[in-house]
Design a protein around this motif. Structure first.
Motif, short mmCIF file in Angstrom:
data_model
loop_
_atom_site.label_atom_id
_atom_site.label_comp_id
_atom_site.label_asym_id
_atom_site.label_seq_id
_atom_site.Cartn_x
_atom_site.Cartn_y
_atom_site.Cartn_z
N LEU A 105 0.99 -1.27 0.02
CA LEU A 105 -0.28 -0.03 -0.15
C LEU A 105 0.74 1.66 0.16
O LEU A 105 2.12 1.20 0.66
N PRO A 106 0.73 2.47 -0.39
CA PRO A 106 1.15 3.99 -0.32
C PRO A 106 2.01 4.68 0.67
O PRO A 106 0.96 3.63 1.68
N GLY A 107 2.22 4.47 0.96
CA GLY A 107 3.14 4.96 2.29
C GLY A 107 3.94 4.12 2.77
O GLY A 107 4.43 3.15 1.99
N PRO A 108 5.38 4.97 3.82
CA PRO A 108 6.56 4.42 4.07
C PRO A 108 6.64 3.62 5.15
O PRO A 108 7.30 2.36 5.64
N GLY A 109 5.32 3.11 5.99
CA GLY A 109 5.02 2.30 6.96
C GLY A 109 5.05 1.18 6.16
O GLY A 109 4.35 0.34 5.23
N LYS A 110 4.36 -0.03 6.64
CA LYS A 110 4.43 -1.55 6.56
C LYS A 110 3.02 -2.18 7.12
O LYS A 110 2.70 -0.93 7.44
N ASP A 111 2.20 -2.90 7.01
CA ASP A 111 0.98 -3.05 6.18
C ASP A 111 0.07 -4.38 7.11
O ASP A 111 1.45 -5.29 6.32
N TRP A 112 -0.78 -4.78 7.73
CA TRP A 112 -1.12 -6.12 7.74
C TRP A 112 -1.18 -6.90 6.98
O TRP A 112 -2.20 -6.78 6.07
N SER A 113 -1.10 -7.49 6.33
CA SER A 113 -0.42 -8.95 4.83
C SER A 113 -1.34 -10.26 5.51
O SER A 113 -1.10 -10.81 6.09
N VAL A 114 -2.69 -10.49 4.81
CA VAL A 114 -3.35 -11.81 5.58
C VAL A 114 -3.46 -12.64 4.44
O VAL A 114 -3.64 -11.98 3.25
N GLY A 115 -3.81 -14.34 4.50
CA GLY A 115 -3.79 -14.87 2.92
C GLY A 115 -3.96 -16.22 3.82
O GLY A 115 -3.31 -16.89 4.82
N VAL A 116 -4.40 -16.89 2.80
CA VAL A 116 -5.18 -18.26 2.55
C VAL A 116 -4.59 -19.82 2.33
O VAL A 116 -3.57 -18.97 1.01
N LEU A 117 -4.75 -20.97 2.40
CA LEU A 117 -3.96 -21.71 1.95
C LEU A 117 -4.78 -22.98 2.04
O LEU A 117 -5.21 -23.23 3.64
N ASN A 118 -4.05 -24.04 1.88
CA ASN A 118 -5.06 -25.32 1.79
C ASN A 118 -3.70 -26.47 2.43
O ASN A 118 -2.84 -26.60 1.33
N GLY A 119 -3.85 -26.88 3.15
CA GLY A 119 -2.29 -27.82 3.35
C GLY A 119 -3.27 -29.42 3.23
O GLY A 119 -1.72 -29.59 4.47
N GLY A 120 -3.74 -29.63 2.67
CA GLY A 120 -4.24 -30.99 2.94
C GLY A 120 -3.65 -31.14 1.30
O GLY A 120 -2.76 -30.57 0.56
N GLN A 121 -3.42 -32.72 1.21
CA GLN A 121 -2.82 -33.48 0.57
C GLN A 121 -4.53 -32.98 -0.94
O GLN A 121 -3.42 -33.91 -2.00
N HIS A 122 -5.10 -32.89 -1.76
CA HIS A 122 -5.97 -32.87 -2.37
C HIS A 122 -6.55 -31.31 -2.34
O HIS A 122 -6.48 -30.51 -1.83
N ASN A 123 -6.66 -31.26 -4.24
CA ASN A 123 -7.12 -30.05 -4.11
C ASN A 123 -8.47 -29.97 -4.06
O ASN A 123 -9.46 -30.24 -3.80
#
Length: 270
Positions: A105-123
């Motif tokens: 994001l614009p600005g000099p500071g750091k921003d909170w980024s969130v992501g999801v994942l699938n840690g299983g064995q199948h899609n």
């Protein structure tokens, strides 16, 4: 960033759960197994009656012979157990990861980024995604119901804009439509959910995302992600760039020995 107490508004269970099973791959074999079990009980009771009793209705009714009944019962029980084992094997492991990052994001500071994942064995395939927003200035209320306050991507965007938060400046959300695959990569690489500025963290008390996915056997799983969980904790606060500090160096000059002065007199000694 200054640490603030973690205020969780509109709490939701942060755990994966199965909310729906495939009716044909789960319900049909189970119904067949229950039906064959009832038939087995009927034939056992009927076989222990006397010939005279079996000559009268309803005991004259023979539903199935013993041999085909035993074969079908074994097949149905095996299908139910195999399906349950396979469903556990292909079950997804939905998780999320968040951290402070720079440059999103614009600005000099750091921003909170969130992501999801699938840690299983199948899609798995995304079926539905919605959001729930609780502003910091909103009056404290009781815990919302399970289906209260959820809206789509466009709806939560309108709520954030109405609260004075600017897209691509204070926040950025990533849309995931129905049919989007969450690939089981076997790593910790995440699919982005959104990026939130420090002003967003001050203005919003809680921001939840509810994601529903379908696995290989047709079961539907749900995970509610508390996107701001931990963002206000001191242990994950961003390391801000320190301002350069000018150190004043003082050089000590060694003192020179005082010069000795001699007084001479022209007068002869007495």
């Amino acid at each position: 960033m200054a640490s603030a107490p973690s205020a969780r508004g509109g709490s939701a269970p942060d755990a994966q759960r199965r909310i729906r099973r495939n009716r044909w791959l789960f319900t049909a074999p189970l119904v067949l197994l229950c039906f064959l079990g009832v038939v087995l009980v009927w034939e056992i009771v009927r076989g222990n009656l006397s010939e005279a009793t079996r000559a009268h209705w309803p005991w004259r009714l023979q539903l199935m012979g013993a041999e085909p009944l035993a074969s079908l019962l074994a097949v149905a029980a095996g299908a139910v157990l195999a399906r349950a084992q396979y469903a556990r094997t292909v079950r997804p492991a939905l998780g999320w990861r968040a951290e402070f990052v720079a440059g999103h994001l614009p600005g000099p500071g750091k921003d909170w980024s969130v992501g999801v994942l699938n840690g299983g064995q199948h899609n798995v395939v995304v079926e539905h995604v919605d959001y729930r927003l609780t502003l910091a200035r909103a009056p404290a209320a009781g815990q919302p119901g399970e289906d209260d306050g959820w809206t789509g991507l466009a709806g939560v965007g309108e709520q954030l804009v109405a609260a004075g938060l600017r897209p691509t400046v204070d926040f950025r959300l990533v849309g995931m439509g129905a049919g989007y695959p969450l690939v089981a990569t076997g790593t910790y690489e995440t699919v982005g959910v959104g990026v939130f500025s420090k002003r967003f963290l001050d203005e919003v008390r809680a921001f939840h995302m509810r994601i529903q996915v379908i696995d290989s056997v047709g079961d539907t799983h749900e995970r509610i992600v508390q996107c701001l969980e931990g963002a206000r904790e001191a242990v994950v606060a961003p390391v801000e760039e320190a301002h350069p500090v000018t150190h004043s160096v003082t050089t000590a000059t060694p003192e020179l020995p005082a010069a000795r002065t001699e007084q001479r007199s022209d007068r002869p000694p007495a």
